[in-house]
Design an enzyme around this catalytic site. Structure first.
Site, PDB file in Angstrom:
ATOM      1  CB  THR A 256      -1.179  -0.146   1.308  1.00 18.18           C
ATOM      2  OG1 THR A 256      -1.803  -1.353   1.292  1.00 18.18           O
ATOM      3  CG2 THR A 256      -1.417   1.021   1.047  1.00 18.18           C
ATOM      4  CD  GLU A 257       3.492   3.326  -4.230  1.00 19.60           C
ATOM      5  OE1 GLU A 257       3.133   4.608  -4.364  1.00 19.60           O
ATOM      6  OE2 GLU A 257       3.830   2.241  -4.923  1.00 19.60           O
ATOM      7  CD1 TRP A 286      -2.329   2.279   5.348  1.00 25.26           C
ATOM      8  CD2 TRP A 286      -2.057   1.674   7.417  1.00 25.26           C
ATOM      9  NE1 TRP A 286      -3.170   3.830   6.281  1.00 25.26           N
ATOM     10  CE2 TRP A 286      -3.194   3.027   7.119  1.00 25.26           C
ATOM     11  CE3 TRP A 286      -1.616   1.335   8.774  1.00 25.26           C
ATOM     12  CZ2 TRP A 286      -3.609   4.161   8.684  1.00 25.26           C
ATOM     13  CZ3 TRP A 286      -2.252   1.994  10.469  1.00 25.26           C
ATOM     14  CH2 TRP A 286      -2.958   2.888   9.861  1.00 25.26           C
ATOM     15  NE  ARG A 398      -8.802 -11.040  -0.873  1.00 22.24           N
ATOM     16  CZ  ARG A 398      -9.281 -10.892  -2.183  1.00 22.24           C
ATOM     17  NH1 ARG A 398      -9.437 -12.174  -2.662  1.00 22.24           N
ATOM     18  NH2 ARG A 398      -8.545  -9.487  -2.969  1.00 22.24           N
ATOM     19  NE  ARG A 423     -23.681  -4.030  36.405  1.00 25.37           N
ATOM     20  CZ  ARG A 423     -22.744  -3.357  38.015  1.00 25.37           C
ATOM     21  NH1 ARG A 423     -22.867  -3.770  39.103  1.00 25.37           N
ATOM     22  NH2 ARG A 423     -23.171  -1.921  37.368  1.00 25.37           N
ATOM     23  CG  HIS A 492     -17.808  -6.522  29.302  1.00 27.07           C
ATOM     24  ND1 HIS A 492     -18.813  -7.032  28.912  1.00 27.07           N
ATOM     25  CD2 HIS A 492     -17.552  -6.799  30.793  1.00 27.07           C
ATOM     26  CE1 HIS A 492     -18.509  -7.990  28.512  1.00 27.07           C
ATOM     27  NE2 HIS A 492     -17.704  -8.077  30.115  1.00 27.07           N
ATOM     28  CD  GLU A 517      -4.085 -10.061   4.785  1.00 29.62           C
ATOM     29  OE1 GLU A 517      -4.916 -10.384   3.310  1.00 29.62           O
ATOM     30  OE2 GLU A 517      -3.110 -10.510   5.437  1.00 29.62           O
ATOM     31  CD  GLU A 521     -16.414   0.254   2.537  1.00 27.82           C
ATOM     32  OE1 GLU A 521     -17.110   0.290   3.113  1.00 27.82           O
ATOM     33  OE2 GLU A 521     -15.036  -0.328   2.643  1.00 27.82           O
TER      34      GLU A 521
END
Length: 539
Positions: A256-257, A286, A398, A423, A492, A517, A521
Site C-alpha cells: 500500500t502507498e 500500512w 482472506r 453482574r 458490560h 486484507e 467496500e
C-alpha cells in the site's frame, strides 16, 4: 423458561432457497446493466447478502449434526433472512424481485425470531465437530495461547509494546510459522486439507488470546511464502522458505502507498535497474510488523510506463535490520553491500492505531535503497508479474482473516457470558433478562455458523477451489465480528468502556478486520459482486 420449538431444517432450507433466489435475481439485474459502479449500493448489499446465504448453506449442513446444532442453524438462517429483508425493502425493483418475495418464509421467521425462542437457547453454542487430529491442533494452540499469550495480551495492548521475542520463538517451535510452507522446504504443509483447516483452527485459538501477538503473528510468513511458491525461482524457495518456516526470518508486506490503497495497479514506488540489482525509491504505508521484520515483501514499479498498470509491477524481497516499535532509520554502506553509488536510506514512521497493537504499522520512505538482482521474486521471469504473485500471496490471507475474526468473536462472547452471569442489576444477574439472553444466543449462532463456513472454505481451498467463498467469508465474518464485540462491550455497560476489562480490546481489534486484507467496500464491489454478476451473465 419457554420450550424451544423443534428445529425444522426443511423450513430453514426453504428460507435459504428464498434468500438465494433474491441474490440471484439481483445479480441477474446487475448483469443486464452496463456499469457495475453505477449501482454500487445494490452491488455492495448483494455481496454481503450472498455471503450470508453461503453461510446459511453451511449452517444447514451443520444443523444435521444434532438438535442443538439444528436450533442454532435455524436461528442463524432466520437472522440472515431478516437482514436481507432490511437490504431489499424499498429497493425491490433494483433487486429484481416481487414485493412479496418474503411470503414463503414468514412462518419460519415467526418461529425463529421469537424473542422467547432466542432467550430459551441462551448458552447453547454447539459442538465444532472437528476430527480428532484437528482437536489436537486446537488443544495445542489453545494451551500456548492461554499460557503464553493471554497473560501478556493486555500489556501489549495498553503499552503498545513490541511482541516479546519468546512468543515468536515459541510459535516457531510449535511449527506455527511453517503451516503453509511445504515439508520439502522445511515447513509442515503436506498439500492436503490439513494445511488449510489446521491454519483456521490454530489462527482462531491464538486470536482468541491476542489478535496482534497471536493470530496475526503466525500469518506473517504466509503472503511471502505463497508468492514464492507461486513464482519464485527454485533457488529462492530453497533460500527463503526454510528461514520463514523456522522464524529465522520474519517478513512484512510493503504494498500500500499513501495515495494508493486498494488501487494497487497505480502505485508509484519505483525499482530502477542498476549494476547488480535495483534501487528502490518511494513511500509505502500500512506496513504491519515492519520494524521487527527482517525482510519486506515489496511491490514496486519496474516499468516506468504507468499505462501498463499492474503489468509493470514486480515483487522484491528487501532485506533490512530489525528495529523497534518507536520507528527506525537505516542506511546502507555501498562498499559493504558490494554495489556502486551513494548510500541507501530507509526510514520508518510508526502509525498509532486504535487497536491491533503489538504488530505496529509503519509508513516507510525509501531513498536509493539497493536490492540485489537475485531478490527479484522469479528472477528475470518475475519482471512485470509482481501483481499476480502478490495476489497469490493474499488469497489465503482472506480465509485467515476470517479465522482471526472468529477468535476475537469467541473471546468477546465468552467475556460477555461470564460478565452477564455475575453482574447484578435491579436485583437480578443481567443473564436473567430476556434481552441479554437473546443477544447471547444470536452471538453464539453467528459465531458457530461463521466458523462452519470457514471450515468449509478451508476444505474447498485444499482442493484448489473456494476463491470466491474465501472472499465472502472474509467480508461476512469480519463484519460479524464488529457486531459481536460491540454487543459484548455493551453488555458490560460502563465497564465495557474501561480498559479494566479486555472486552474493550476485542472491540477495537475487531474494527480493523474489515479494513486490512482487502477493505470491505473494495472486496465486496470489486471481487464478490463482480464475480456474482459474471456468473449471472454466464461468465
Amino acid at each position: 423458561m419457554p420450550a424451544i420449538p423443534p428445529a425444522d431444517l426443511e423450513a430453514a432450507r426453504s428460507a435459504t432457497d428464498c434468500a438465494l433466489a433474491v441474490t440471484q435475481a439481483a445479480a441477474a439485474r446487475l448483469a443486464s446493466g452496463t456499469d457495475l459502479d453505477e449501482h454500487q449500493v445494490v452491488a455492495y448489499d448483494l455481496a454481503h447478502a450472498a455471503a450470508a446465504v453461503r453461510t446459511a448453506q453451511a449452517a444447514l449442513v451443520y444443523g444435521a449434526s444434532g438438535p442443538e446444532e439444528a436450533a442454532l442453524a435455524c436461528v442463524f438462517v432466520a437472522d440472515a433472512l431478516a437482514e436481507l429483508a432490511g437490504r431489499v425493502v424499498g429497493r425491490e425493483e433494483a433487486w429484481g424481485v416481487d414485493p412479496d418475495w418474503l411470503a414463503p418464509a414468514r412462518a419460519f421467521l415467526a418461529t425463529w425470531r421469537r424473542p422467547e425462542t432466542l432467550a430459551a437457547l441462551c448458552g447453547v453454542e454447539g459442538d465444532r465437530h472437528l476430527d480428532p487430529d484437528f482437536e489436537l491442533v486446537r488443544d495445542t494452540f489453545r494451551r500456548f495461547a492461554e499460557e503464553q499469550l493471554a497473560p501478556r495480551a493486555e500489556h501489549i495492548h495498553r503499552a503498545n509494546a513490541d511482541i516479546p521475542e519468546e512468543i515468536i520463538a515459541g510459535l516457531a517451535e510449535l511449527g506455527a510459522l511453517g503451516l503453509s510452507i511445504p515439508e520439502e522446504y522445511g515447513g509442515f504443509a503436506s498439500g492436503g486439507e490439513h494445511d488449510y483447516l489446521g491454519m483456521v483452527v490454530a489462527t482462531e485459538e491464538l486470536s482468541k488470546a491476542s489478535l496482534g501477538a497471536g493470530g496475526s503473528l503466525i500469518t506473517r510468513p504466509e503472503i511471502l511464502a505463497r508468492a514464492l511458491l507461486a513464482g519464485g525461482t527454485e533457488e529462492q524457495k530453497r533460500t527463503w522458505l526454510p528461514k520463514l518456516a523456522s522464524g529465522e526470518v520474519m517478513p512484512a508486506v510493503a504494498v500500500t502507498e499513501p495515495d494508493y490503497g486498494s488501487d494497487v495497479a497505480r502505485i508509484t514506488t519505483s525499482a530502477t535497474p542498476v549494476e547488480g540489482g535495483f534501487r528502490i525509491n518511494g513511500v509505502k504505508t500500512w506496513c504491519t510488523f515492519a520494524a521487527r521484520a527482517d525482510v519486506l515483501m515489496l511491490l514496486a514499479r519496474t516499468d516506468p510506463d504507468r499505462s501498463k498498470a499492474h503489468r509493470g509491477l514486480s515483487l522484491f524481497i528487501v532485506e533490512k535490520p530489525r528495529g523497534d516499535g518507536k520507528g527506525f532509520v537505516f542506511t546502507q554502506d555501498p562498499l559493504a553491500q558490494g554495489f556502486s553509488g551513494g548510500p541507501g536510506r530507509m526510514e520508518g514512521r510508526p502509525i498509532d492505531t486504535l487497536g491491533y497493537r503489538g504488530m505496529h504499522s509503519y509508513e516507510i520512505a525509501f531513498e536509493d535503497w539497493f536490492v540485489p538482482a537475485d531478490h527479484l521474486i522469479g528472477g528475470e521471469a518475475g519482471l512485470g508479474r509482481g501483481f499476480y504473485l502478490q495476489m497469490a500471496g493474499f488469497e489465503n490471507g482472506r480465509l485467515q482473516t476470517a479465522a482471526r475474526a472468529l477468535g476475537v468473536m469467541q473471546a468477546a462472547y465468552e467475556a460477555a457470558m461470564a460478565y452477564a452471569a455475575n453482574r447484578v442489576v435491579f436485583g437480578h444477574p443481567i443473564l436473567d433478562y430476556q434481552l441479554t439472553r437473546a443477544k447471547l444466543t444470536r452471538m453464539a449462532a453467528l459465531i458457530q455458523m461463521s466458523r462452519q463456513l470457514a471450515y468449509e472454505v478451508a476444505r474447498l481451498m485444499a482442493k484448489g477451489e473456494g476463491s470466491l467463498e474465501a472472499s465472502m467469508a472474509k467480508a461476512y465474518v469480519c463484519r460479524a465480528a464488529e457486531w459481536v464485540t460491540r454487543e459484548a462491550m455493551q453488555l458490560h455497560g460502563g465497564m465495557g468502556y474501561a480498559e479494566e476489562y479486555p472486552v474493550s480490546r476485542y472491540f477495537v481489534d475487531a474494527r480493523v478486520l474489515s479494513i486490512f486484507e482487502g477493505a470491505d467496500e473494495t472486496l465486496a464491489l470489486k471481487v464478490v459482486a463482480r464475480r456474482l454478476v459474471e456468473q449471472a451473465a454466464g461468465g
